[in-house]
Design a protein around this motif. Sequence first.
Motif, PDB file in Angstrom:
ATOM      1  N   ALA A 312      60.987 118.380  12.436  1.00  0.00           N
ATOM      2  CA  ALA A 312      60.881 116.847  12.142  1.00  0.00           C
ATOM      3  C   ALA A 312      60.732 116.719  13.286  1.00  0.00           C
ATOM      4  CB  ALA A 312      62.063 116.387  11.184  1.00  0.00           C
ATOM      5  N   GLY A 313      60.973 116.591  14.247  1.00  0.00           N
ATOM      6  CA  GLY A 313      60.599 116.220  15.537  1.00  0.00           C
ATOM      7  C   GLY A 313      62.285 115.369  16.009  1.00  0.00           C
ATOM      8  N   ALA A 314      63.529 115.833  15.362  1.00  0.00           N
ATOM      9  CA  ALA A 314      64.405 115.055  16.026  1.00  0.00           C
ATOM     10  C   ALA A 314      65.128 115.640  16.747  1.00  0.00           C
ATOM     11  CB  ALA A 314      65.437 115.473  14.585  1.00  0.00           C
ATOM     12  N   LEU A 315      64.818 116.718  17.372  1.00  0.00           N
ATOM     13  CA  LEU A 315      65.268 117.581  18.476  1.00  0.00           C
ATOM     14  C   LEU A 315      64.928 117.237  19.677  1.00  0.00           C
ATOM     15  CD1 LEU A 315      65.548 121.262  18.272  1.00  0.00           C
ATOM     16  CD2 LEU A 315      67.341 119.411  17.992  1.00  0.00           C
ATOM     17  N   ASP A 316      64.016 116.160  19.281  1.00  0.00           N
ATOM     18  CA  ASP A 316      62.792 115.809  20.577  1.00  0.00           C
ATOM     19  C   ASP A 316      62.738 114.065  21.282  1.00  0.00           C
ATOM     20  OD1 ASP A 316      62.453 118.628  21.111  1.00  0.00           O
ATOM     21  OD2 ASP A 316      60.908 118.299  20.615  1.00  0.00           O
ATOM     22  N   ALA A 317      63.929 113.771  19.902  1.00  0.00           N
ATOM     23  CA  ALA A 317      63.291 112.065  19.701  1.00  0.00           C
ATOM     24  C   ALA A 317      64.083 111.385  20.900  1.00  0.00           C
ATOM     25  CB  ALA A 317      63.921 111.698  18.502  1.00  0.00           C
ATOM     26  N   GLY A 318      64.454 111.884  22.048  1.00  0.00           N
ATOM     27  CA  GLY A 318      65.519 111.063  23.123  1.00  0.00           C
ATOM     28  C   GLY A 318      64.447 110.857  24.207  1.00  0.00           C
ATOM     29  N   GLY A 319      63.562 111.817  24.896  1.00  0.00           N
ATOM     30  CA  GLY A 319      62.878 112.315  26.086  1.00  0.00           C
ATOM     31  C   GLY A 319      63.257 113.408  26.670  1.00  0.00           C
ATOM     32  N   GLU A 320      64.435 113.663  27.793  1.00  0.00           N
ATOM     33  CA  GLU A 320      64.574 114.840  27.505  1.00  0.00           C
ATOM     34  C   GLU A 320      64.945 115.843  26.701  1.00  0.00           C
ATOM     35  OE1 GLU A 320      67.638 117.058  31.377  1.00  0.00           O
ATOM     36  OE2 GLU A 320      67.936 114.944  30.810  1.00  0.00           O
ATOM     37  N   ARG A 321      64.554 117.110  26.642  1.00  0.00           N
ATOM     38  CA  ARG A 321      64.118 117.556  25.724  1.00  0.00           C
ATOM     39  C   ARG A 321      65.299 118.975  26.019  1.00  0.00           C
ATOM     40  NH1 ARG A 321      58.399 119.629  24.519  1.00  0.00           N
ATOM     41  NH2 ARG A 321      59.274 120.698  22.759  1.00  0.00           N
ATOM     42  N   GLY A 322      65.793 120.473  25.042  1.00  0.00           N
ATOM     43  CA  GLY A 322      66.509 121.044  25.170  1.00  0.00           C
ATOM     44  C   GLY A 322      67.879 120.714  24.492  1.00  0.00           C
ATOM     45  N   ILE A 323      68.451 121.588  23.964  1.00  0.00           N
ATOM     46  CA  ILE A 323      70.132 121.786  23.560  1.00  0.00           C
ATOM     47  C   ILE A 323      71.108 122.263  24.478  1.00  0.00           C
ATOM     48  CG2 ILE A 323      71.949 122.888  22.454  1.00  0.00           C
ATOM     49  CD1 ILE A 323      69.408 123.268  20.130  1.00  0.00           C
ATOM     50  N   VAL A 324      71.871 121.415  25.361  1.00  0.00           N
ATOM     51  CA  VAL A 324      73.128 122.114  26.404  1.00  0.00           C
ATOM     52  C   VAL A 324      74.189 122.116  26.076  1.00  0.00           C
ATOM     53  CG1 VAL A 324      72.142 120.000  27.646  1.00  0.00           C
ATOM     54  CG2 VAL A 324      73.808 119.510  26.577  1.00  0.00           C
ATOM     55  N   ARG A 325      74.629 122.446  24.377  1.00  0.00           N
ATOM     56  CA  ARG A 325      75.472 122.798  24.110  1.00  0.00           C
ATOM     57  C   ARG A 325      76.081 122.887  22.791  1.00  0.00           C
ATOM     58  NH1 ARG A 325      81.239 123.153  26.357  1.00  0.00           N
ATOM     59  NH2 ARG A 325      83.159 122.442  24.116  1.00  0.00           N
ATOM     60  N   LEU A 326      76.836 123.868  22.003  1.00  0.00           N
ATOM     61  CA  LEU A 326      76.895 124.546  20.683  1.00  0.00           C
ATOM     62  C   LEU A 326      78.255 124.534  20.682  1.00  0.00           C
ATOM     63  CD1 LEU A 326      75.934 125.080  17.711  1.00  0.00           C
ATOM     64  CD2 LEU A 326      75.166 127.231  18.427  1.00  0.00           C
ATOM     65  N   VAL A 327      78.650 124.099  19.128  1.00  0.00           N
ATOM     66  CA  VAL A 327      79.711 124.146  18.730  1.00  0.00           C
ATOM     67  C   VAL A 327      80.500 124.176  17.362  1.00  0.00           C
ATOM     68  CG1 VAL A 327      82.492 123.078  19.091  1.00  0.00           C
ATOM     69  CG2 VAL A 327      80.651 122.779  21.120  1.00  0.00           C
ATOM     70  N   LEU A 328      81.530 125.332  17.237  1.00  0.00           N
ATOM     71  CA  LEU A 328      81.704 125.269  15.820  1.00  0.00           C
ATOM     72  C   LEU A 328      83.018 125.268  15.481  1.00  0.00           C
ATOM     73  CD1 LEU A 328      80.097 129.069  14.757  1.00  0.00           C
ATOM     74  CD2 LEU A 328      79.351 126.879  14.464  1.00  0.00           C
ATOM     75  N   ARG A 329      82.875 124.319  14.863  1.00  0.00           N
ATOM     76  CA  ARG A 329      84.822 123.606  14.957  1.00  0.00           C
ATOM     77  C   ARG A 329      84.953 123.822  13.263  1.00  0.00           C
ATOM     78  NH1 ARG A 329      83.350 118.639  16.346  1.00  0.00           N
ATOM     79  NH2 ARG A 329      84.168 119.853  18.124  1.00  0.00           N
ATOM     80  N   PRO A 330      86.621 124.692  12.926  1.00  0.00           N
ATOM     81  CA  PRO A 330      86.845 124.947  11.745  1.00  0.00           C
ATOM     82  C   PRO A 330      87.546 123.769  10.733  1.00  0.00           C
ATOM     83  CG  PRO A 330      87.823 126.054  13.039  1.00  0.00           C
ATOM     84  CD  PRO A 330      86.474 125.753  13.872  1.00  0.00           C
ATOM     85  N   GLU A 331      87.573 123.432   9.986  1.00  0.00           N
ATOM     86  CA  GLU A 331      88.407 122.288   9.557  1.00  0.00           C
ATOM     87  C   GLU A 331      88.576 122.456   8.269  1.00  0.00           C
ATOM     88  OE1 GLU A 331      85.411 118.721   9.159  1.00  0.00           O
ATOM     89  OE2 GLU A 331      85.343 118.600  10.444  1.00  0.00           O
ATOM     90  N   GLN A 332      89.986 122.237   7.717  1.00  0.00           N
ATOM     91  CA  GLN A 332      90.499 122.359   6.617  1.00  0.00           C
ATOM     92  C   GLN A 332      91.365 123.737   6.499  1.00  0.00           C
ATOM     93  OE1 GLN A 332      88.494 120.706   3.247  1.00  0.00           O
ATOM     94  NE2 GLN A 332      89.495 118.491   3.286  1.00  0.00           N
TER      95      GLN A 332
END
Length: 508
Positions: A312-332
């Motif tokens: 959908a192009g959501a990862l590239d919509a802001g200019g600089e490309r790439g992912i710098v951090r992935l977080v998994l957060r448990p809830e409840q």
Amino acid sequence: MGKGRVVVGWIPDLPVLASGAQEAEAVAVVHRDAVVACSAAARAAGVRRRMRLRVAQARCPQLHVVERDLAAEMRAFEPVVRHLEDTVMPRLEVIRPGLLAAQARGPSRYWGGERQLAEQLVAAVTELGLPARAGIADTVFTAALAARAGHIVPAGANAAWLAPYPVGVLGLPRLTELLTRLGIHTVGQFAALPEDKVLARFGSEGATAHRTARGQEARPLSVRTSTDEHTMAYGFEPAEQRLEPIAFAAKAIAEQLHDRLAVAGAVCARLEADVALADGRTLTRLFRHEGRLSALAVAERVRGVLQAWHDAGALDAGGERGIVRLVLRPEQLSAATGRQAALFGEKDTPEEVERAAARVQAMLGHRSVVRIELGGGRGPAERVRHVPFGDLDTSGRPSAGPWPGRIPAPHPATVFPTWLPAQLTDDAGQSVTVSGRLALSAAPAHLVVEGHDQAAVAGWAGPWPVLEQWWDRARSRRIARMQIAATDGRAWLLVIEHGRWWAEAHYG
């Protein structure tokens, strides 16, 4: 979900739609040899969810079988989730591809009521060219069931609305088979059982299903929703643009998360995945977990969502490309109630064993598959109990004791399910007896056990008295045991009761 009303949106047959199959084609999407979804044409031929593939193909010979691709399903479902978050309500929970849930209180006020909220949800999905239904109730389970019929269950009426359904809707084949054999056919009948009796008879799994049947959330939630101490993160330096390394990292930190929760004795109801982009933006997706998602399942969901965002192009919509951090957060978080023990004492039962045992029990009866539990007792047969697979051991007998009169080692190799008649005689051919003071009437000389030839006695040990449950006249028992070694090389454990000798076990 916490307290309050829940709205569930459902896209029927999404796995079939994601497979790219033709609408009129008889299609079954399978995983581990079981049908997880099927098309309308396949249902018309008798194919159903959870059906074994072999049975489905027998009912529909022209069935087109497609192996499930969870990542593809997530890619197909993610645009729907984003569209609903943009147009109807924020912060949705993805239960599985095709099924999502959210708190109904805020959105229903915004749209003017629960009926209007359900209509808006269905209309928003329909705009994307997909079929949809919505249901609202007090719990996720009831709302998901109501979504299939497009119903809104009145507040406080969950239990009454669920009551007519068959117990099979609870999704526990082993419990369903047992309840049916006990004459409990509907959810209402099951809900009417006393809670303590259900826990004692059916264990934690049955107690969870009982809460569901009574219209309550299956898992009690903790009051704490912020669980940063269990949050797991993975950083990428430099920013990562490829999806495969990110999916690999998701699996790695998901395994760490599972281990950390296991040490804490907890499970999470929801799992939030945050992706920090190099341009400073953060994308978030919330998954329903309920303690059932494996590390691989978490990685597949993360990869599917990332692929959908990429397409959908959501990862590239802001200019600089790439992912710098992935977080998994448990809830409840809530306390882990544990799982049923396996056949031979492992802490975790493989799903393959559970399914195989359930199939055998369904064909041959609940006691056809048992597991061995060691416990207390004076006789060897009492110390080993056969507990039907899926049940909890409710005998309550401690293994430590003390057990006065317990048979000492060495233990017999064979314990007879039914005692064998025996004769223990002296040199004169008279039956040896045991007095109340445990004195033998004469030295044992000959032994005959049913099915075996007479043998001379080479030695003996005992007798050891046993007086059990003397306070209960109907169940009290007074016996004495002896170990007998014969000259033919055999050794026996004998029992004398009411003046008669029996062979209880054989030492080899």
